[in-house]
Design an enzyme around this catalytic site. Structure first.
Site, PDB file in Angstrom:
ATOM      1  N   LYS A  21       0.747  -1.437  -0.065  1.00 39.74           N
ATOM      2  CA  LYS A  21      -0.044  -0.223   0.018  1.00 39.74           C
ATOM      3  C   LYS A  21       0.883   1.231  -0.119  1.00 39.74           C
ATOM      4  O   LYS A  21       2.055   1.070   0.229  1.00 39.74           O
ATOM      5  CB  LYS A  21      -0.977   0.057   1.107  1.00 39.74           C
ATOM      6  N   TYR A  70     -12.528  -2.119  -3.698  1.00 34.64           N
ATOM      7  CA  TYR A  70     -13.051  -2.206  -2.380  1.00 34.64           C
ATOM      8  C   TYR A  70     -14.601  -2.088  -2.420  1.00 34.64           C
ATOM      9  O   TYR A  70     -15.308  -1.704  -1.289  1.00 34.64           O
ATOM     10  CB  TYR A  70     -12.287  -1.043  -1.455  1.00 34.64           C
ATOM     11  N   PHE A 102     -15.440   3.693   6.759  1.00 39.22           N
ATOM     12  CA  PHE A 102     -14.153   3.899   6.541  1.00 39.22           C
ATOM     13  C   PHE A 102     -13.670   3.988   5.011  1.00 39.22           C
ATOM     14  O   PHE A 102     -12.557   4.126   4.540  1.00 39.22           O
ATOM     15  CB  PHE A 102     -13.140   3.109   7.121  1.00 39.22           C
ATOM     16  N   ARG A 106      -2.024 -14.162   4.652  1.00 41.86           N
ATOM     17  CA  ARG A 106      -2.525 -13.360   5.868  1.00 41.86           C
ATOM     18  C   ARG A 106      -1.959 -13.636   7.384  1.00 41.86           C
ATOM     19  O   ARG A 106      -1.757 -12.671   7.946  1.00 41.86           O
ATOM     20  CB  ARG A 106      -3.900 -14.073   5.960  1.00 41.86           C
ATOM     21  N   THR A 116      -5.421  -6.895  10.793  1.00 45.79           N
ATOM     22  CA  THR A 116      -5.551  -5.468  10.263  1.00 45.79           C
ATOM     23  C   THR A 116      -5.202  -4.385  10.910  1.00 45.79           C
ATOM     24  O   THR A 116      -4.376  -3.499  10.393  1.00 45.79           O
ATOM     25  CB  THR A 116      -7.131  -5.255  10.037  1.00 45.79           C
ATOM     26  N   ASN A 128      -1.996   0.343   6.706  1.00 45.02           N
ATOM     27  CA  ASN A 128      -1.503  -0.835   7.164  1.00 45.02           C
ATOM     28  C   ASN A 128      -0.744  -1.817   6.293  1.00 45.02           C
ATOM     29  O   ASN A 128      -0.601  -2.829   6.447  1.00 45.02           O
ATOM     30  CB  ASN A 128      -2.503  -1.498   7.885  1.00 45.02           C
ATOM     31  N   HIS A 150      -2.167  -5.520   1.475  1.00 45.03           N
ATOM     32  CA  HIS A 150      -3.551  -6.288   1.230  1.00 45.03           C
ATOM     33  C   HIS A 150      -3.359  -7.584   0.956  1.00 45.03           C
ATOM     34  O   HIS A 150      -2.201  -7.871   0.321  1.00 45.03           O
ATOM     35  CB  HIS A 150      -4.466  -5.588   0.515  1.00 45.03           C
ATOM     36  N   GLU A 176      -9.706 -10.821  -7.488  1.00 45.15           N
ATOM     37  CA  GLU A 176      -8.717  -9.764  -7.325  1.00 45.15           C
ATOM     38  C   GLU A 176      -7.423 -10.063  -8.243  1.00 45.15           C
ATOM     39  O   GLU A 176      -6.691  -9.048  -8.759  1.00 45.15           O
ATOM     40  CB  GLU A 176      -8.225  -9.799  -5.778  1.00 45.15           C
TER      41      GLU A 176
HETATM   42  P1  RTP Z   1      -7.179  -5.899   3.354  1.00 48.11           P
HETATM   43  O1  RTP Z   1      -8.308  -6.175   2.738  1.00 48.11           O
HETATM   44  O2  RTP Z   1      -6.431  -4.669   2.841  1.00 48.11           O
HETATM   45  O3  RTP Z   1      -6.227  -7.178   3.165  1.00 48.11           O
HETATM   46  O4  RTP Z   1      -7.295  -5.856   5.021  1.00 48.11           O
HETATM   47  P2  RTP Z   1      -8.093  -6.576   6.016  1.00 48.11           P
HETATM   48  O5  RTP Z   1      -8.577  -7.874   4.954  1.00 48.11           O
HETATM   49  O6  RTP Z   1      -7.204  -7.171   7.072  1.00 48.11           O
HETATM   50  O7  RTP Z   1      -9.158  -5.687   6.445  1.00 48.11           O
HETATM   51  P3  RTP Z   1     -10.739  -5.479   5.794  1.00 48.11           P
HETATM   52  O8  RTP Z   1     -11.575  -5.570   7.166  1.00 48.11           O
HETATM   53  O9  RTP Z   1     -10.762  -6.096   4.580  1.00 48.11           O
HETATM   54  O10 RTP Z   1     -10.421  -3.670   5.440  1.00 48.11           O
HETATM   55  C1  RTP Z   1      -9.968  -3.338   4.358  1.00 48.11           C
HETATM   56  C2  RTP Z   1      -9.208  -2.266   4.625  1.00 48.11           C
HETATM   57  O11 RTP Z   1      -9.795  -1.065   4.847  1.00 48.11           O
HETATM   58  C3  RTP Z   1      -8.849  -0.320   5.867  1.00 48.11           C
HETATM   59  N1  RTP Z   1      -9.786  -0.154   7.176  1.00 48.11           N
HETATM   60  N2  RTP Z   1      -9.840   0.908   7.838  1.00 48.11           N
HETATM   61  N3  RTP Z   1     -10.616   2.899   9.674  1.00 48.11           N
HETATM   62  C4  RTP Z   1     -10.995   1.725   9.871  1.00 48.11           C
HETATM   63  O12 RTP Z   1     -11.486   1.255  10.946  1.00 48.11           O
HETATM   64  C5  RTP Z   1     -10.262   0.516   8.947  1.00 48.11           C
HETATM   65  N4  RTP Z   1     -10.761  -0.767   9.069  1.00 48.11           N
HETATM   66  C6  RTP Z   1     -10.274  -1.225   7.835  1.00 48.11           C
HETATM   67  C7  RTP Z   1      -7.705  -0.970   6.047  1.00 48.11           C
HETATM   68  O13 RTP Z   1      -6.454  -0.495   5.038  1.00 48.11           O
HETATM   69  C8  RTP Z   1      -7.846  -2.496   5.725  1.00 48.11           C
HETATM   70  O14 RTP Z   1      -6.775  -3.242   5.418  1.00 48.11           O
HETATM   71 MG    MG Z   2      -9.962  -7.497   3.187  1.00 49.39          MG
END
Ligand code: RTP
Ligand code: MG
Length: 140
Positions: A11, A51, A59, A87, A93, A114, A117, A128
């Site tokens: 990212k 997304y 968010f 993962r 996250t 973070n 992804h 994806e």
């Molecule tokens: P990713 O999709 O990026 O691999 O991350 P993830 O599965 O761990 O998290 P996900 O729930 O899919 O959320 C996607 C991305 O959104 C941002 N996020 N911001 N501000 C917040 O509370 C918040 N929560 C999620 C993060 O960049 C997250 O990786």
């Molecule tokens: Mg995710």
């Protein structure tokens, strides 16, 4: 366990801090092979489409702002159980909750910025990967 592929994105917070090589080192040391990779600037439309599953989340707007704030490195990682393995190497996250030794624990700035992804299922990985790569760009 079967040979699998997953979509990874380094990212903008990480490309900005010159962490591409350090993050790739984590993947390779974990047995994940980088079988496709390109550095691109996401358009707003691409970020919103990628997304799309999060579009009702509070968010979403901030996430799309962040993901278009600088270059990203999109890549396909291949290995035994690559989706789960990636993962695991990424960590939770929220970097504050990530295990020691994970990419997010060591490099992420906060829950949004973070650093990486990774696809969350084999089914989403296929979708994806096709979002960013033609089959001819993936060389296993
Ligand atoms: P990713 O999709 O990026 O691999 O991350 P993830 O599965 O761990 O998290 P996900 O729930 O899919 O959320 C996607 C991305 O959104 C941002 N996020 N911001 N501000 C917040 O509370 C918040 N929560 C999620 C993060 O960049 C997250 O990786
Ligand atoms: Mg995710």
């Amino acid at each position: 366990m079967a040979l699998e592929r997953t979509l990874s994105i380094i990212k903008p917070d990480a490309t900005r801090r010159n962490l591409t090589g350090a993050i790739n080192d984590r993947f390779e040391k974990a047995g994940l092979r980088i079988v496709a990779q390109k550095r691109i600037q996401l358009t707003r439309a691409q970020a919103e489409a990628f997304y799309g599953v999060h579009k009702e989340r509070p968010f979403f707007g901030g996430l799309c702002d962040f993901m278009t704030s600088g270059p990203v490195v999109v890549q396909v990682l291949e290995g035994e159980g690559a989706v789960a393995k990636n993962r695991e190497v990424m960590g939770a996250t929220d970097p504050a909750k990530a295990d020691a030794g994970t990419i997010r624990k060591d490099f992420a700035e906060n829950i949004e910025a973070n650093s990486v992804h990774g696809s969350d299922s084999a089914e989403n990985a296929a979708i994806e990967i096709a979002f960013f790569f033609a089959q001819t760009e993936i060389v296993g």
